[in-house]
Design a protein around this motif. Structure first.
Motif, PDB file in Angstrom:
ATOM      1  N   THR A  80       0.782  -1.247   0.000  1.00  0.00           N
ATOM      2  CA  THR A  80       0.000   0.000   0.000  1.00  0.00           C
ATOM      3  C   THR A  80       0.811   1.293   0.000  1.00  0.00           C
ATOM      4  N   LYS A  81       2.033   1.262   0.469  1.00  0.00           N
ATOM      5  CA  LYS A  81       2.852   2.474   0.638  1.00  0.00           C
ATOM      6  C   LYS A  81       2.165   3.519   1.519  1.00  0.00           C
ATOM      7  N   GLY A  82       1.344   3.081   2.426  1.00  0.00           N
ATOM      8  CA  GLY A  82       0.567   4.039   3.214  1.00  0.00           C
ATOM      9  C   GLY A  82       1.182   4.448   4.548  1.00  0.00           C
ATOM     10  N   PHE A  83       2.187   3.736   4.997  1.00  0.00           N
ATOM     11  CA  PHE A  83       2.774   4.096   6.296  1.00  0.00           C
ATOM     12  C   PHE A  83       3.761   5.250   6.148  1.00  0.00           C
ATOM     13  N   THR A  84       3.617   6.230   7.022  1.00  0.00           N
ATOM     14  CA  THR A  84       4.546   7.368   6.986  1.00  0.00           C
ATOM     15  C   THR A  84       5.762   7.117   7.870  1.00  0.00           C
ATOM     16  N   ALA A  85       5.567   6.418   8.978  1.00  0.00           N
ATOM     17  CA  ALA A  85       6.648   6.296   9.954  1.00  0.00           C
ATOM     18  C   ALA A  85       6.475   5.047  10.807  1.00  0.00           C
ATOM     19  N   PHE A  86       7.585   4.617  11.369  1.00  0.00           N
ATOM     20  CA  PHE A  86       7.551   3.511  12.320  1.00  0.00           C
ATOM     21  C   PHE A  86       8.074   4.023  13.665  1.00  0.00           C
ATOM     22  N   ILE A  87       7.364   3.650  14.723  1.00  0.00           N
ATOM     23  CA  ILE A  87       7.699   4.154  16.059  1.00  0.00           C
ATOM     24  C   ILE A  87       7.770   3.000  17.054  1.00  0.00           C
ATOM     25  N   PRO A  88       8.960   2.508  17.370  1.00  0.00           N
ATOM     26  CA  PRO A  88       9.050   1.485  18.403  1.00  0.00           C
ATOM     27  C   PRO A  88       9.130   2.139  19.777  1.00  0.00           C
ATOM     28  N   TRP A  89       8.501   1.553  20.745  1.00  0.00           N
ATOM     29  CA  TRP A  89       8.649   2.056  22.110  1.00  0.00           C
ATOM     30  C   TRP A  89       8.539   0.925  23.105  1.00  0.00           C
ATOM     31  N   THR A  90       9.008   1.176  24.313  1.00  0.00           N
ATOM     32  CA  THR A  90       9.083   0.096  25.289  1.00  0.00           C
ATOM     33  C   THR A  90       7.889   0.110  26.231  1.00  0.00           C
ATOM     34  N   PHE A  91       7.450  -1.064  26.576  1.00  0.00           N
ATOM     35  CA  PHE A  91       6.377  -1.249  27.550  1.00  0.00           C
ATOM     36  C   PHE A  91       6.801  -0.655  28.902  1.00  0.00           C
ATOM     37  N   GLN A  92       5.878   0.090  29.524  1.00  0.00           N
ATOM     38  CA  GLN A  92       6.141   0.715  30.831  1.00  0.00           C
ATOM     39  C   GLN A  92       5.355  -0.057  31.902  1.00  0.00           C
ATOM     40  N   PRO A  93       6.021  -0.922  32.623  1.00  0.00           N
ATOM     41  CA  PRO A  93       5.282  -1.873  33.461  1.00  0.00           C
ATOM     42  C   PRO A  93       4.616  -1.326  34.734  1.00  0.00           C
ATOM     43  N   ASP A  94       4.968  -0.120  35.185  1.00  0.00           N
ATOM     44  CA  ASP A  94       4.385   0.343  36.452  1.00  0.00           C
ATOM     45  C   ASP A  94       2.867   0.453  36.358  1.00  0.00           C
ATOM     46  N   ASN A  95       2.182   0.120  37.421  1.00  0.00           N
ATOM     47  CA  ASN A  95       0.713   0.181  37.507  1.00  0.00           C
ATOM     48  C   ASN A  95      -0.012  -0.692  36.481  1.00  0.00           C
ATOM     49  N   THR A  96       0.631  -1.693  35.944  1.00  0.00           N
ATOM     50  CA  THR A  96      -0.052  -2.574  35.009  1.00  0.00           C
ATOM     51  C   THR A  96      -0.104  -3.983  35.598  1.00  0.00           C
ATOM     52  N   LYS A  97      -0.748  -4.896  34.847  1.00  0.00           N
ATOM     53  CA  LYS A  97      -0.881  -6.255  35.371  1.00  0.00           C
ATOM     54  C   LYS A  97       0.216  -7.186  34.869  1.00  0.00           C
ATOM     55  N   ILE A  98       1.182  -6.651  34.148  1.00  0.00           N
ATOM     56  CA  ILE A  98       2.273  -7.508  33.689  1.00  0.00           C
ATOM     57  C   ILE A  98       3.515  -7.134  34.478  1.00  0.00           C
ATOM     58  N   SER A  99       4.052  -8.083  35.214  1.00  0.00           N
ATOM     59  CA  SER A  99       5.239  -7.705  35.969  1.00  0.00           C
ATOM     60  C   SER A  99       6.487  -8.251  35.299  1.00  0.00           C
ATOM     61  N   VAL A 100       7.159  -7.379  34.592  1.00  0.00           N
ATOM     62  CA  VAL A 100       8.435  -7.707  33.971  1.00  0.00           C
ATOM     63  C   VAL A 100       9.373  -6.550  34.282  1.00  0.00           C
ATOM     64  N   LYS A 101      10.645  -6.790  34.064  1.00  0.00           N
ATOM     65  CA  LYS A 101      11.653  -5.749  34.240  1.00  0.00           C
ATOM     66  C   LYS A 101      11.585  -4.820  33.031  1.00  0.00           C
ATOM     67  N   LYS A 102      11.601  -3.529  33.302  1.00  0.00           N
ATOM     68  CA  LYS A 102      11.518  -2.563  32.205  1.00  0.00           C
ATOM     69  C   LYS A 102      12.742  -2.684  31.302  1.00  0.00           C
ATOM     70  N   LYS A 103      12.535  -2.623  29.987  1.00  0.00           N
ATOM     71  CA  LYS A 103      13.669  -2.688  29.056  1.00  0.00           C
ATOM     72  C   LYS A 103      14.580  -1.480  29.277  1.00  0.00           C
ATOM     73  N   THR A 104      15.866  -1.713  29.210  1.00  0.00           N
ATOM     74  CA  THR A 104      16.821  -0.627  29.447  1.00  0.00           C
ATOM     75  C   THR A 104      17.035   0.182  28.176  1.00  0.00           C
ATOM     76  N   SER A 105      17.730   1.286  28.334  1.00  0.00           N
ATOM     77  CA  SER A 105      17.922   2.185  27.196  1.00  0.00           C
ATOM     78  C   SER A 105      18.757   1.537  26.092  1.00  0.00           C
ATOM     79  N   VAL A 106      19.747   0.742  26.462  1.00  0.00           N
ATOM     80  CA  VAL A 106      20.566   0.094  25.439  1.00  0.00           C
ATOM     81  C   VAL A 106      19.706  -0.878  24.616  1.00  0.00           C
TER      82      VAL A 106
END
Ligand code: SF4
Ligand code: SF4
Lengths: 356, 362
Positions: A243-269
């Motif tokens: 389709t060529k319809g996407f303008t951009a891709f945005i990856p971001w990390t899950f922020q676990p505080d106050n949620t029901k998934i308890s994992v260690k937050k991904k680090t900056s590296v």
């Protein structure tokens, strides 16, 4: 090692890498070597020393949601007793004030998103869009694919019909949210009531076919494995070929505080490695966006050397992530200072990445 | 390893580094001026890896800031107060004992002790302070007092620097931190900290300290009014002295935090400058073993990244740090040992818990 050299050669020759090659590169390449590759690719795609950003406001029209995603710290259940009166649907006055303020601050668009409210049907959304369009000349970037899928089901319409109704009412483009990881075995664990990956892609396909553009996101760092990151990117890359319809891709990390998934937050590296990989993997999406909302100003600035060419939005308000305990705030002045200090020219853009 | 540079000027610097030749002032300025952050990082990382391989050090330490009353009132300091001012404090020897006993179950390996120049305290107090700490924590290393405090103490005791050091050493002093130099330059001295010892005196004292067999660190406070040239000169002064004494252990670039200081109009340093300072230090200070990324100053997220830009040490598992947080640092106020190790591993390095002298803790 031999196969790694083969992959590096492919990157050098501007050839596409597949899922397994991406995964091998991600796993076995030194941090700064990966950064260097992504940085070179970024300058091949955008030789100008410019970093773009958009001035917009995130408006969440309701926080009531039936979906109950396990990673979400924003929503309130529909039941009054359960939400202790904290559930809301935005009033026209509040909406008006927020948009007026956005325009006063030099904003060009609003990002309109919300929960899946069980009592709202297509008429509500049409009315919302028309109200905005009647009162303001502003770009409406709104309703991520799960919301559109929900509205379609709720109102017994096809996805394509739903999009065309919303579009006529004033919707201009679609944010790539709600994608999380487009692998159903992961979605079933983290967002069991939200649309599956096929529907997500179908909403984007239909929107693109009707001439609308959209972004694509990826939220990682919850229950996925490395391979899923590449499967996710591959699905988006395939649709983009179509389709060529996407303008951009945005990856971001899950922020676990106050949620029901308890994992260690991904680090900056770890974040920067995924960001660099997304620049290398997407030979058909021009813009890769840094996420200061989840990473903070320092890592967002560093990200400009790991493949990102866009700083995203000044985001006057970002309820969803803020509820999960992230409260980085950046003014337009600070955002442009970060860009300048990194040796780039900051340029405000519109939703289609045209410079303003 | 071949590095494809975007800034071709870095090629010269890289070949000098590969040949083991010393970088010049001009090279130093180029390091600060380049926009090829990744290329620069790769050179610094090459040096870092050849010295320390995949190791990344940290220490289980504890800070004791015995008083915040200081007669100097440097304009960049958010920590100091005048005597009697709201929030001013001084810890008695009993307070120190209490602080130490509160955390006595923790495996603290180093005590980092610094404070203001408080005219109410006698030389005896400092001797007692060291003896008390040593008594309660006999197995932890005492790293205490900057050159500024040493100069002050020698006046207080009316002893030479050499004699002062000897007395402190007898009471338990084993190492000294690097603060107080700020930027070794008289223009900056006059503008920011006229009452504190200047450039020449600082170098004199540190030399005497090294001669007396005490190792110290070295620092540079950057991100205020200093120029690039002044930064490079500072690094070269330290490098020259190190050639002479070999008494410096680690170098720590310190990012200036302006909040609550008399210079609050100065915006905070950005990540690019923080990373460049780490890389510049690693490349210019060819006779220093260790470069620290002090996570309290630049945030734990960027400190993790800095491990690939020349830093090999993240400093401490500090639970309570006062000085930088008074100046508005937003990093966490404490990291646990597990968090520290996880952060290092996620960055692709092997964590090594160390003592004050970089011996690994078994
Ligand atoms: S992420 Fe969206 S869909 Fe899921 S619970 Fe939160 S508001 Fe609802
Ligand atoms: S920097 Fe040190 S000498 Fe200067 S005012 Fe602060 S505590 Fe005193």
């Amino acid at each position: 090692m031999d196969s790694l050299n083969h992959i590096l050669k492919k990157i050098e020759d501007n050839q596409r890498i597949d899922i397994n090659e991406g995964l091998a590169l991600f796993r076995h390449t030194d941090f700064l070597t990966l950064a260097n590759l992504a940085n070179q690719k970024r300058f091949d795609t955008h030789p100008e020393k410019i970093i773009t950003y958009v001035v917009d406001r995130n408006i969440n029209y309701t926080n009531i949601c039936v979906s109950g995603c396990r990673f979400c710290a924003f929503y309130e259940p529909p039941n009054q007793d359960q939400n202790k009166g904290k559930g809301y649907v935005i009033s026209k006055q509040e909406l008006f004030d927020k948009i007026q303020e956005t325009i006063d601050l030099g904003g060009t668009q609003i990002l309109l998103q919300g929960g899946m409210h069980p009592d709202l049907e297509i008429d509500y959304y049409v009315d919302l869009l028309m109200y905005i369009k009647d009162n303001f000349d502003i770009h409406i970037h709104g309703f991520s694919p799960p919301e559109i899928d929900f509205i379609a089901n709720k109102s017994c319409l096809t996805i394509s019909k739903t999009i065309s109704i919303l579009r006529k009412a004033g919707l201009a483009s679609i944010p790539g949210g709600g994608a999380e990881i487009l692998c159903d075995d992961i979605r079933e664990k983290v967002s069991p009531n939200k649309c599956l990956s096929e529907q997500w892609l179908e909403v984007m396909r239909q929107a693109h076919l009707q001439g609308m553009r959209s972004s694509a996101t990826m939220m990682f760092g919850h229950l996925e494995k490395d391979i899923h990151i590449f499967e996710h990117m591959d699905k988006i890359r395939r649709l983009q070929d179509e389709t060529k319809g996407f303008t951009a891709f945005i990856p971001w990390t899950f922020q676990p505080d106050n949620t029901k998934i308890s994992v260690k937050k991904k680090t900056s590296v770890e974040y920067l490695r995924v960001l660099a990989m997304s620049r290398l993997f997407f030979d058909n999406i021009e813009n890769i966006q840094a996420s200061w909302v989840t990473q903070g100003d320092k890592i967002a600035q560093t990200a400009l050397f790991f493949g990102a060419n866009d700083m995203g939005s000044t985001m006057i308000e970002e309820n969803v992530v803020a509820s999960a305990g992230v409260d980085f705030m950046l003014s337009k002045e600070e955002l442009t200072r970060l860009i300048t200090k990194a040796g780039f020219e900051p340029r405000q853009r519109d939703c289609y990445y045209n410079l303003i | 390893m071949k590095i494809p540079f975007i800034d071709k000027r870095l090629e010269d610097i890289y070949s000098k580094v590969l040949n083991g030749s010393r970088l010049s002032k001009k090279d130093g300025i180029c390091i600060y001026k380049t926009h090829d952050l990744i290329g620069l990082g790769q050179i610094a990382n090459h040096v870092r890896k050849s010295l320390h391989g995949n190791k990344a050090f940290y220490i289980y330490n504890m800070h004791l800031n015995y008083t915040n009353v200081c007669k100097n009132r440097c304009s960049f300091c958010a920590y100091a107060k005048d005597d009697g001012e709201k929030g001013a404090y001084v810890w008695s020897i009993e307070d120190i004992e209490k602080k130490l006993l509160e955390r006595i179950d923790e495996p603290v390996k180093e005590l980092h002790i610094v404070g203001g120049l408080n005219e109410d305290l006698s030389f005896e107090y400092f001797i007692n302070l060291l003896k008390t700490v040593k008594k309660i924590r006999p197995n932890a290393t005492i790293k205490a007092f900057t050159c500024v405090e040493i100069d002050y103490l020698s006046n207080l005791a009316k002893l030479s620097i050499k004699e002062t050091i000897q007395k402190l050493k007898d009471a338990g002093l084993e190492m000294m931190p690097g603060g107080g130099a700020e930027v070794l330059n008289s223009r900056i001295h006059e503008a920011l900290f006229p009452k504190k010892i200047g450039h020449k005196r600082w170098l004199e004292i540190v030399k005497a300290v090294h001669k007396a067999g005490i190792k110290t660190n070295a620092t540079m406070l950057y991100g205020h009014i200093e120029t690039t040239e002044e930064r490079v000169d500072h690094l070269i002064s330290l490098r020259d002295l190190q050639d002479e004494t070999h008494g410096f252990s680690a170098f720590i670039p310190l990012a200036f935090h302006s909040k609550n200081t008399q210079m609050s109009h100065i915006p905070s340093t950005t990540a690019i400058d923080d990373l460049k300072n780490v890389a510049a230090a690693r490349l210019m200070l060819d006779n220093f073993d260790h470069i620290k990324a002090y996570w309290v100053m630049i945030g734990e997220k960027l400190a993790q990244v800095a491990l690939s830009f020349g830093a090999d040490d993240l400093d401490g598992t500090i639970i309570e740090e006062k000085i930088t947080h008074t100046a508005g640092a937003t990093s966490a106020t404490g990291l646990t040992k597990d968090q520290m190790e996880e952060m290092i591993i996620a960055a692709g390095f092997t964590p090594v818990e160390r003592d004050s002298f970089y011996n690994p803790i078994k």
